[in-house]
Write a protein that holds these residues in place. Sequence first.
Motif, PDB file in Angstrom:
ATOM      1  N   PHE A 285       0.870  -1.185   0.000  1.00  0.00           N
ATOM      2  CA  PHE A 285       0.000   0.000   0.000  1.00  0.00           C
ATOM      3  C   PHE A 285       0.906   1.234   0.000  1.00  0.00           C
ATOM      4  CE2 PHE A 285      -1.741  -3.316   2.844  1.00  0.00           C
ATOM      5  CZ  PHE A 285      -2.772  -3.778   2.022  1.00  0.00           C
ATOM      6  N   SER A 286       1.556   1.502  -1.123  1.00  0.00           N
ATOM      7  CA  SER A 286       2.720   2.389  -1.109  1.00  0.00           C
ATOM      8  C   SER A 286       2.388   3.872  -1.169  1.00  0.00           C
ATOM      9  CB  SER A 286       3.655   2.029  -2.260  1.00  0.00           C
ATOM     10  OG  SER A 286       3.054   2.310  -3.513  1.00  0.00           O
ATOM     11  N   GLY A 287       1.168   4.253  -1.562  1.00  0.00           N
ATOM     12  CA  GLY A 287       0.852   5.675  -1.641  1.00  0.00           C
ATOM     13  C   GLY A 287       1.834   6.385  -2.554  1.00  0.00           C
ATOM     14  N   SER A 288       2.532   7.381  -2.022  1.00  0.00           N
ATOM     15  CA  SER A 288       3.517   8.111  -2.833  1.00  0.00           C
ATOM     16  C   SER A 288       4.882   7.428  -2.820  1.00  0.00           C
ATOM     17  CB  SER A 288       3.645   9.556  -2.340  1.00  0.00           C
ATOM     18  OG  SER A 288       4.010   9.599  -0.970  1.00  0.00           O
ATOM     19  N   ASN A 289       4.928   6.208  -2.343  1.00  0.00           N
ATOM     20  CA  ASN A 289       6.091   5.308  -2.430  1.00  0.00           C
ATOM     21  C   ASN A 289       7.305   5.779  -1.643  1.00  0.00           C
ATOM     22  OD1 ASN A 289       7.325   2.911  -3.111  1.00  0.00           O
ATOM     23  ND2 ASN A 289       7.926   3.572  -5.165  1.00  0.00           N
ATOM     24  N   TYR A 311      -1.754   9.039  -6.665  1.00  0.00           N
ATOM     25  CA  TYR A 311      -0.621   8.819  -5.763  1.00  0.00           C
ATOM     26  C   TYR A 311       0.582   8.275  -6.518  1.00  0.00           C
ATOM     27  CZ  TYR A 311      -4.177   9.563  -2.195  1.00  0.00           C
ATOM     28  OH  TYR A 311      -5.168  10.098  -1.442  1.00  0.00           O
ATOM     29  N   ILE A 312       0.335   7.546  -7.595  1.00  0.00           N
ATOM     30  CA  ILE A 312       1.437   7.077  -8.428  1.00  0.00           C
ATOM     31  C   ILE A 312       2.149   8.262  -9.072  1.00  0.00           C
ATOM     32  CG2 ILE A 312       2.001   5.797 -10.541  1.00  0.00           C
ATOM     33  CD1 ILE A 312      -0.131   3.777  -9.731  1.00  0.00           C
ATOM     34  N   LYS A 313       1.379   9.279  -9.467  1.00  0.00           N
ATOM     35  CA  LYS A 313       1.985  10.498 -10.020  1.00  0.00           C
ATOM     36  C   LYS A 313       2.867  11.169  -8.967  1.00  0.00           C
ATOM     37  CE  LYS A 313      -1.792  11.352 -13.285  1.00  0.00           C
ATOM     38  NZ  LYS A 313      -2.930  12.236 -13.634  1.00  0.00           N
ATOM     39  N   GLN A 314       2.415  11.141  -7.705  1.00  0.00           N
ATOM     40  CA  GLN A 314       3.234  11.700  -6.627  1.00  0.00           C
ATOM     41  C   GLN A 314       4.498  10.867  -6.417  1.00  0.00           C
ATOM     42  OE1 GLN A 314       1.097  12.578  -3.011  1.00  0.00           O
ATOM     43  NE2 GLN A 314      -0.720  13.271  -4.124  1.00  0.00           N
ATOM     44  N   ALA A 315       4.377   9.566  -6.580  1.00  0.00           N
ATOM     45  CA  ALA A 315       5.545   8.702  -6.445  1.00  0.00           C
ATOM     46  C   ALA A 315       6.581   9.024  -7.519  1.00  0.00           C
ATOM     47  CB  ALA A 315       5.119   7.232  -6.537  1.00  0.00           C
ATOM     48  N   ILE A 316       6.113   9.342  -8.712  1.00  0.00           N
ATOM     49  CA  ILE A 316       7.031   9.721  -9.789  1.00  0.00           C
ATOM     50  C   ILE A 316       7.768  11.005  -9.422  1.00  0.00           C
ATOM     51  CG2 ILE A 316       7.141  10.483 -12.191  1.00  0.00           C
ATOM     52  CD1 ILE A 316       4.813   8.553 -12.763  1.00  0.00           C
ATOM     53  N   ILE A 317       7.061  11.946  -8.800  1.00  0.00           N
ATOM     54  CA  ILE A 317       7.715  13.176  -8.323  1.00  0.00           C
ATOM     55  C   ILE A 317       8.788  12.830  -7.301  1.00  0.00           C
ATOM     56  CG2 ILE A 317       7.370  15.271  -6.953  1.00  0.00           C
ATOM     57  CD1 ILE A 317       4.617  15.524  -8.238  1.00  0.00           C
ATOM     58  N   ARG A 318       8.449  11.940  -6.372  1.00  0.00           N
ATOM     59  CA  ARG A 318       9.418  11.563  -5.333  1.00  0.00           C
ATOM     60  C   ARG A 318      10.687  10.988  -5.950  1.00  0.00           C
ATOM     61  NH1 ARG A 318       8.681  11.000  -0.095  1.00  0.00           N
ATOM     62  NH2 ARG A 318       6.426  10.782  -0.138  1.00  0.00           N
ATOM     63  N   PHE A 319      10.540  10.179  -6.988  1.00  0.00           N
ATOM     64  CA  PHE A 319      11.706   9.553  -7.604  1.00  0.00           C
ATOM     65  C   PHE A 319      12.427  10.471  -8.583  1.00  0.00           C
ATOM     66  CE2 PHE A 319      10.731   5.680  -5.581  1.00  0.00           C
ATOM     67  CZ  PHE A 319      11.828   4.844  -5.755  1.00  0.00           C
ATOM     68  N   SER A 320      11.887  11.664  -8.777  1.00  0.00           N
ATOM     69  CA  SER A 320      12.574  12.659  -9.605  1.00  0.00           C
ATOM     70  C   SER A 320      13.583  13.454  -8.788  1.00  0.00           C
ATOM     71  CB  SER A 320      11.551  13.620 -10.231  1.00  0.00           C
ATOM     72  OG  SER A 320      10.632  12.911 -11.035  1.00  0.00           O
ATOM     73  N   ASP A 321      13.673  13.177  -7.505  1.00  0.00           N
ATOM     74  CA  ASP A 321      14.604  13.866  -6.609  1.00  0.00           C
ATOM     75  C   ASP A 321      16.031  13.715  -7.152  1.00  0.00           C
ATOM     76  OD1 ASP A 321      16.219  14.772  -4.558  1.00  0.00           O
ATOM     77  OD2 ASP A 321      15.083  13.777  -2.974  1.00  0.00           O
ATOM     78  N   PRO A 322      16.705  14.825  -7.470  1.00  0.00           N
ATOM     79  CA  PRO A 322      18.077  14.741  -8.026  1.00  0.00           C
ATOM     80  C   PRO A 322      19.044  13.989  -7.106  1.00  0.00           C
ATOM     81  CG  PRO A 322      17.202  16.963  -8.260  1.00  0.00           C
ATOM     82  CD  PRO A 322      16.239  16.213  -7.381  1.00  0.00           C
ATOM     83  N   GLU A 323      18.813  14.030  -5.783  1.00  0.00           N
ATOM     84  CA  GLU A 323      19.717  13.364  -4.857  1.00  0.00           C
ATOM     85  C   GLU A 323      19.651  11.843  -5.002  1.00  0.00           C
ATOM     86  OE1 GLU A 323      19.287  14.437  -0.824  1.00  0.00           O
ATOM     87  OE2 GLU A 323      19.801  16.549  -1.124  1.00  0.00           O
ATOM     88  N   LEU A 324      18.545  11.332  -5.538  1.00  0.00           N
ATOM     89  CA  LEU A 324      18.387   9.884  -5.630  1.00  0.00           C
ATOM     90  C   LEU A 324      19.300   9.288  -6.691  1.00  0.00           C
ATOM     91  CD1 LEU A 324      16.699   7.666  -4.311  1.00  0.00           C
ATOM     92  CD2 LEU A 324      15.031   7.932  -6.135  1.00  0.00           C
ATOM     93  N   LYS A 325      19.530  10.013  -7.757  1.00  0.00           N
ATOM     94  CA  LYS A 325      20.403   9.566  -8.843  1.00  0.00           C
ATOM     95  C   LYS A 325      20.016   8.189  -9.358  1.00  0.00           C
ATOM     96  CE  LYS A 325      24.292  12.269  -7.062  1.00  0.00           C
ATOM     97  NZ  LYS A 325      25.674  12.250  -6.527  1.00  0.00           N
ATOM     98  N   SER A 326      18.692   7.995  -9.498  1.00  0.00           N
ATOM     99  CA  SER A 326      18.183   6.711  -9.996  1.00  0.00           C
ATOM    100  C   SER A 326      16.973   6.998 -10.882  1.00  0.00           C
ATOM    101  CB  SER A 326      17.792   5.801  -8.839  1.00  0.00           C
ATOM    102  OG  SER A 326      17.380   4.545  -9.319  1.00  0.00           O
ATOM    103  N   PRO A 327      17.206   7.445 -12.112  1.00  0.00           N
ATOM    104  CA  PRO A 327      16.091   7.845 -12.987  1.00  0.00           C
ATOM    105  C   PRO A 327      15.127   6.700 -13.259  1.00  0.00           C
ATOM    106  CG  PRO A 327      18.119   7.584 -14.240  1.00  0.00           C
ATOM    107  CD  PRO A 327      18.503   7.504 -12.797  1.00  0.00           C
ATOM    108  N   LEU A 328      13.849   7.064 -13.399  1.00  0.00           N
ATOM    109  CA  LEU A 328      12.821   6.069 -13.704  1.00  0.00           C
ATOM    110  C   LEU A 328      12.861   5.687 -15.173  1.00  0.00           C
ATOM    111  CD1 LEU A 328       9.914   7.723 -11.707  1.00  0.00           C
ATOM    112  CD2 LEU A 328      11.414   5.887 -10.983  1.00  0.00           C
ATOM    113  N   LYS A 329      12.392   4.478 -15.424  1.00  0.00           N
ATOM    114  CA  LYS A 329      12.359   3.989 -16.810  1.00  0.00           C
ATOM    115  C   LYS A 329      10.929   3.633 -17.184  1.00  0.00           C
ATOM    116  CE  LYS A 329      16.959   1.989 -16.145  1.00  0.00           C
ATOM    117  NZ  LYS A 329      17.753   0.740 -16.134  1.00  0.00           N
TER     118      LYS A 329
END
Length: 329
Positions: A285-289, A311-329
Amino acid sequence: MSIGEKLTQKYKSKLGKLFVGNSLELLTNDKKLSKLKGKVNLIVTSPPFPLNNKKQYGNEKGDEYKDWFIKLAPIFSDLLTDDGSLVIEIGNAWEPERPVQSLLHLECLLGMVKHPEANLRLIQEFICYNPSKLPSPAQWVTVNRLRTVDSYTHVWWIAKNDFPKADNSKVLRPYSDSMKQLLKRQSYNSGKRPSEHQISEKGFLKDNGGSISHNFFEMEALEEKREVRLPHSVLSFSNTNSNGYFLKTCRDKGITPHPARMSGGLVNFFIQFLTDEDDLVLDPFSGSNTTGYCAEKLNRKWISFEIKEDYIKQAIIRFSDPELKSPLK
């Protein structure tokens, strides 16, 4: 979602994947996901709380909620490795239209650990205190002023056996000033205490890098001038959360964040405490992950599920964090 609906991967990162849909139906019926059985090292999640009012993120009520919650037990048990753990954060429940606290959350816990097909047990309970929570239940706190603010949630650590993988040396708290002075001084009053405990002469002279964590998480200071001594992974996330990339971006885009996000500090703590690098972490139940984000930063593999596209759209925002350095595919 109907049974048999196609498994849909919404996005993937370097270490994980997020699927859209009802996680319980997918994990029960999808053949591809059956490969996960016995492979998950940690399930960490904050399921919909048993609230009296229906929320936009979806939640059952009363006996329906209890039945739904207890059905999770065998599904989660099947997913876990023999030394894996299940961590659930859940809030208190109140009786409808009454200033009386419900036993529903306790009945849910007992139903889960006593499920005949799951073989689960409660390893330890943690309390997460958050003084910034809005006064609730509002009717009995701010309107009629009959009750105090419900300011904490329960965090249950559950496992399939008595000795799940765990290492508290990985989640140490900073030493207090008095302990730092003791280590520098290399002396203290040893001997027998009024409690009849025998304190050895050298038992507290070794610098272990910090003190053992407590099962009480003080997400903000109880007293303004007192230092909060949380493990670094908890405190660092908590200190940067309000001004972090995710919430700032949501504000800039006029997006209302998921109203029941699990604390990233809590997620960090349990990932570090109960798993090793390259282990698999799952959130149904990940919400914004938040779980996937924390797992990625801590070099753990992860799988998350979310049923709501917003909430999946919010999760995409979360993974856009430059500090994460793990781009989505």
